[in-house]
Design a protein around this motif. Structure first.
Motif, mmCIF file in Angstrom:
data_model
loop_
_atom_site.group_PDB
_atom_site.id
_atom_site.type_symbol
_atom_site.label_atom_id
_atom_site.label_comp_id
_atom_site.label_asym_id
_atom_site.label_seq_id
_atom_site.Cartn_x
_atom_site.Cartn_y
_atom_site.Cartn_z
ATOM 1 N N GLU A 512 0.815 -1.212 0.000
ATOM 2 C CA GLU A 512 0.000 0.000 0.000
ATOM 3 C C GLU A 512 0.850 1.263 0.000
ATOM 4 O OE1 GLU A 512 -3.933 -1.821 2.268
ATOM 5 O OE2 GLU A 512 -2.227 -1.066 3.416
ATOM 6 N N VAL A 513 2.010 1.215 0.635
ATOM 7 C CA VAL A 513 2.925 2.360 0.572
ATOM 8 C C VAL A 513 3.387 2.570 -0.863
ATOM 9 C CG1 VAL A 513 5.203 3.224 1.260
ATOM 10 C CG2 VAL A 513 3.697 2.195 2.966
ATOM 11 N N ALA A 514 3.718 1.465 -1.545
ATOM 12 C CA ALA A 514 4.122 1.573 -2.952
ATOM 13 C C ALA A 514 2.995 2.179 -3.789
ATOM 14 C CB ALA A 514 4.508 0.194 -3.489
ATOM 15 N N GLU A 515 1.778 1.732 -3.549
ATOM 16 C CA GLU A 515 0.648 2.265 -4.302
ATOM 17 C C GLU A 515 0.390 3.730 -3.970
ATOM 18 O OE1 GLU A 515 -2.379 -0.442 -3.156
ATOM 19 O OE2 GLU A 515 -1.826 -1.975 -4.632
ATOM 20 N N ALA A 516 0.613 4.119 -2.713
ATOM 21 C CA ALA A 516 0.371 5.499 -2.299
ATOM 22 C C ALA A 516 1.299 6.486 -3.007
ATOM 23 C CB ALA A 516 0.544 5.625 -0.781
ATOM 24 N N MET A 517 2.442 6.017 -3.455
ATOM 25 C CA MET A 517 3.353 6.926 -4.158
ATOM 26 C C MET A 517 3.334 6.700 -5.671
ATOM 27 S SD MET A 517 7.011 5.383 -2.902
ATOM 28 C CE MET A 517 7.508 3.687 -3.213
ATOM 29 N N GLY A 518 2.329 5.953 -6.144
ATOM 30 C CA GLY A 518 2.128 5.846 -7.583
ATOM 31 C C GLY A 518 2.615 4.579 -8.237
ATOM 32 N N GLU A 519 3.115 3.621 -7.457
ATOM 33 C CA GLU A 519 3.581 2.354 -8.024
ATOM 34 C C GLU A 519 2.431 1.339 -8.014
ATOM 35 O OE1 GLU A 519 6.574 1.994 -9.256
ATOM 36 O OE2 GLU A 519 7.650 3.709 -8.426
ATOM 37 N N LYS A 520 2.579 0.276 -8.805
ATOM 38 C CA LYS A 520 1.559 -0.773 -8.847
ATOM 39 C C LYS A 520 1.721 -1.776 -7.713
ATOM 40 C CE LYS A 520 0.849 -0.565 -13.855
ATOM 41 N NZ LYS A 520 0.890 -1.314 -15.143
ATOM 42 N N GLY A 521 2.852 -1.792 -7.101
ATOM 43 C CA GLY A 521 3.152 -2.725 -6.027
ATOM 44 C C GLY A 521 4.653 -2.744 -5.842
ATOM 45 N N ILE A 522 5.140 -3.660 -5.021
ATOM 46 C CA ILE A 522 6.586 -3.756 -4.790
ATOM 47 C C ILE A 522 7.228 -4.467 -5.970
ATOM 48 C CG2 ILE A 522 8.382 -4.633 -3.266
ATOM 49 C CD1 ILE A 522 6.376 -4.545 -1.004
ATOM 50 N N ALA A 523 8.203 -3.822 -6.571
ATOM 51 C CA ALA A 523 8.902 -4.390 -7.724
ATOM 52 C C ALA A 523 10.392 -4.072 -7.608
ATOM 53 C CB ALA A 523 8.336 -3.829 -9.028
ATOM 54 N N PRO A 524 11.264 -4.985 -8.055
ATOM 55 C CA PRO A 524 12.712 -4.798 -7.878
ATOM 56 C C PRO A 524 13.382 -4.021 -9.003
ATOM 57 C CG PRO A 524 12.283 -6.975 -8.734
ATOM 58 C CD PRO A 524 10.940 -6.314 -8.562
ATOM 59 N N ASP A 525 12.637 -3.646 -10.053
ATOM 60 C CA ASP A 525 13.293 -3.125 -11.251
ATOM 61 C C ASP A 525 14.082 -1.845 -10.999
ATOM 62 O OD1 ASP A 525 10.833 -2.010 -10.723
ATOM 63 O OD2 ASP A 525 10.454 -1.450 -12.803
ATOM 64 N N VAL A 526 13.593 -0.932 -10.140
ATOM 65 C CA VAL A 526 14.298 0.336 -9.912
ATOM 66 C C VAL A 526 15.647 0.084 -9.251
ATOM 67 C CG1 VAL A 526 14.202 2.589 -8.783
ATOM 68 C CG2 VAL A 526 12.125 1.587 -9.741
#
Length: 575
Positions: A512-526
């Motif tokens: 939900e933190v990831a979604e709150a800042m505009g991400e779709k979920g936790i992802a390792p790509d960055v």
């Protein structure tokens, strides 16, 4: 003082004497069973909060002042608090709850009570393991060496043959721990079922607020995507740092390979805290002016622990940071890590104890990792440490290689633990461990390595937290750079952005933190893109998103309902 008569009794008495006194209000309706249950669980939460506060005050005095900390004494008179009966009370209320926020709070509270119950039941075994580990020694060239010193000795030893000899000599000592650890593992499995969970994995998934099966798919993908880049990076690092090909390395060489680099002079102890304050000031954050944050930076306390530590005695009203500055890049990273924790706790606006202090640590570890990673940011290093050119490039190559190694280790441990606990009785844990080590490290596993299969185990898939926290921190850093520029720590708006996230405490899951800042979920790509760029190796990932719900959105399943235990005495206080 004489007790005052309740108003209702007084009214009744006067009426019986012929008076005309009335209250004008009908008596309140009796509480429903659900209201009684909620009141009882609220009382349990209040008691747990008070106990945890008293314990952390003791830990603070021990860490910052070197005082003796008798945490066991805090359980006296509270032996029944973390009982199976109370855990059942929490779970019954949880099963009747449909509100998602309340469900999350009750899940966090139940996990805390279950963890305390298990700690009490395992206290004797844990003490035996800790005492034996503290006393373990081994002989090297006629000299007795403490086992806890092994890592430091390996990092400081220049010669590969000597490192291998140290590593091998320690094996018989650590093997003495294996029987105790094995018995503790067996007892833990029993306790999980005693608590009413279907399996070790079911309890671990609730603690981690993650679908471990889906997270395992992500771990598998990370291992596949980083395999070739990892081998290329380790070959270069082994040649540069140890003067030998990667194929010739053993695990005895790893502490030396990843030892702190020759940049400690850029991080003098007198500037560590000043740099942290300077970094925060650009975001409009002044720790020194925050009345709810206490920083103990005394250097003249004899037994003060030199490692930085943040303790949230009471969230958000009493957050403490202990610092005893020591020169070095590692110490700067550790300090920034703890400051990340302090900022999160101090800016929390979540009033519930269960959602402000309890819960899974992935989110707060992500905020800590965000600030720790500043010591791997080339712009920050030049600005705050004056580290540029070849020194900076060499340092970043080494730290990024180590981070890649740690990510692969966390992925491998998660897969190993899942395989271990999903297997039938009699599975060869040594063989599973050997397969994991050889795949993750890309190095043959020796008998000395495999002998560490129990010492290297973790409780309830802890790597899942580190795994997600690193990726979430990478995404958070990417968002900050995209929104506020490469030097995001100079922007007050960046501070406001972070404060909005910190305000939730632990009420939001990592997803939900990831979604709150505009991400779709936790992802390792960055994070993997950053590491690949720094290391000069392309890391291509199918960017699978860890889409695991942190907790149920419907009442808990009956399989997680602890069954009524046989009558027995209350558990003894934890030593």
């Amino acid at each position: 003082m004489r007790p005052r008569l309740p108003a209702l009794v007084l009214t009744f008495s006067l009426s019986a004497l012929g008076g005309c006194v009335t209250t004008g209000k009908a008596p309140p309706p009796p509480l429903t069973e659900e209201q009684k249950s909620a009141a009882e669980v609220a009382r349990l939460a209040s008691e747990a909060a008070a106990l945890l506060k008293s314990q952390e005050l003791l830990v603070w005095r021990y860490w910052a002042e070197g005082a003796r900390a008798d945490v066991a004494s805090t359980y006296e008179g509270k032996e029944a608090l973390f009982s199976l009966d109370n855990i059942r009370k929490i779970d019954r209320l949880r099963q009747r709850t449909t509100d998602a926020r309340e469900l999350r709070a009750l899940t966090a509270l139940q996990s805390h009570f279950a963890g305390e119950y298990m700690s009490q039941q395992l206290a004797e075994m844990n003490d035996a393991i800790a005492n034996l580990e503290a006393s373990l020694t081994f002989q090297v060239d006629g000299r007795e060496v403490r086992w806890r010193e092994l890592e430091r000795l390996l990092a400081n030893e220049r010669g590969a043959p000597r490192r291998k000899a140290l590593y091998t000599a320690a094996t018989p000592a650590l093997e003495r721990l294996n029987p105790l650890i094995h018995r503790r593992e067996q007892r833990t499995e029993e306790l999980v079922r005693e608590l009413g969970y279907a399996s070790y994995e079911a309890f671990g998934g609730e603690l981690r607020q993650a679908d471990l099966g889906r997270l395992a798919l992500l771990a598998e993908e990370v291992l596949q995507a980083t395999e070739a880049p990892y081998k290329e990076v380790m070959e270069r690092l082994a040649q540069r740092e140890l003067g030998m090909p990667f194929a010739n390395l053993t695990r005895a060489d790893l502490p030396r390979l990843f030892r702190p680099r020759e940049v400690d002079g850029f991080f003098p102890k007198g500037e560590l805290l000043l740099r942290a304050h300077g970094t925060l000031s650009g975001m409009g954050i002044d720790l020194g002016e925050m009345k709810n944050v206490r920083i103990d930076a005394r250097e003249d306390v004899k037994h003060k622990n030199p490692r930085p530590l943040t303790l949230a005695i009471e969230v958000p009203g009493d957050v403490r940071l202990s610092v005893r500055p020591i020169e070095g890049a590692l110490e700067q990273a550790r300090l920034l890590h703890e400051i990340g924790h302090a900022l999160h706790h101090a800016h929390t606006r979540e009033p519930r104890f269960e959602l402000g202090k309890l819960g899974n640590p992935t989110v707060t570890e992500a905020y800590a990792a965000l600030f720790e990673d500043l010591t791997e940011d080339p712009v920050w290093l030049e600005e705050h440490a004056g580290l540029t050119g070849k020194d900076r490039a060499t340092y970043l190559a080494a730290t990024s290689a180590h981070k890649l190694f740690l990510i692969r280790r966390a992925a491998g441990r998660l897969l190993y633990q899942l395989a271990l606990h999903r297997q039938e009785e009699g599975v060869d844990a040594r063989e599973l461990y050997k397969v994991m080590l050889e795949r993750v490290d890309e190095m043959p596993a020796t008998d000395d390595d495999i002998a560490r299969y129990l010492v290297d185990q973790e409780d309830f898939f802890q790597s899942a937290d580190s795994f997600r926290a690193w990726f979430l921190a990478g995404q958070l850093q990417g968002q900050l750079k995209a929104r506020f520029g490469p030097s995001w720590w100079h922007e007050p708006d960046a501070g406001r952005f972070l404060k909005e996230l910190w305000a939730h405490g632990n009420a939001l899951s990592a997803r939900e933190v990831a979604e709150a800042m505009g991400e779709k979920g936790i992802a390792p790509d960055v994070l993997l893109l950053r590491l690949g760029t720094t290391l000069g190796v392309p890391i291509q990932l199918d960017a699978r998103v860890e889409d695991a719900a942190p907790m149920p959105t419907a009442p808990a399943s009956p399989e997680n309902t602890p069954a009524a235990p046989e009558p027995k005495a209350d558990p003894a206080p934890a030593p």
